[in-house]
Design a protein around this motif. Sequence first.
Motif: not given
Length: 217
Positions: A188-200
């Motif tokens: 996770v580097d950029a804000p959009d990466d947060v939305d792509r967290i599928a199975r935290p």
Amino acid sequence: MSWRVVVPFKGAPNSKSRLAARFDDLARHALALAFLQDVVAAARAAPGVSGVTLVSSEPGLATLFPSDPAHPDAAPVDVTPDPRHGLNGAIAHGIRVARAHDGAAHVAVLLGDLPELTAAELSATLALAAGHPLSYVTDAAGTGTSMITLAPGETAQPRFGAGSAAAHAAGGFVRLEVAAESGLRRDVDAPDDVDRIARPGRFTAAVLAAVVPESAR
């Protein structure tokens, strides 16, 4: 075969600074700590990992990783202060500390922003890495690095930063073939990466529920 895992952590106030476009300082710090806790939980539970060394000057960090009587086999965690010589300086210091604990162990360096990493994924990748003196795993984009490993006695320098995948390859590290969907590659580097967290992991899931509106997930 024994592994020592090294994880650098920048800590406050500069935690995950690239997320500042969307998250305030408190939210960024909470997310960074949650990512770290999930990475360390995966490492502690992975078979063969005998210890985890965190390199950080974050106050009170060690209290987040107590020994657990319910899981006495979980790898212990130690925290060593960041020498403040940049990311690669912190990692090189962590490798030295890990080897002081066990000079015969293999060393794996993990970045602390892999909230989907599981113990099974890490264990499988360490088994692959064991066949190479030096190895690395790329991030999802294929240009960065999420993990490097060093066999006992190997002294190659870490080369994290822009273009680190090519830099590690040039430095003699062998690229490991790890599936794109593996949590080991989903940093996770950029804000959009947060939305792509599928199975935290459980720590990340709890913080996401607090800082990301349900409509955005």
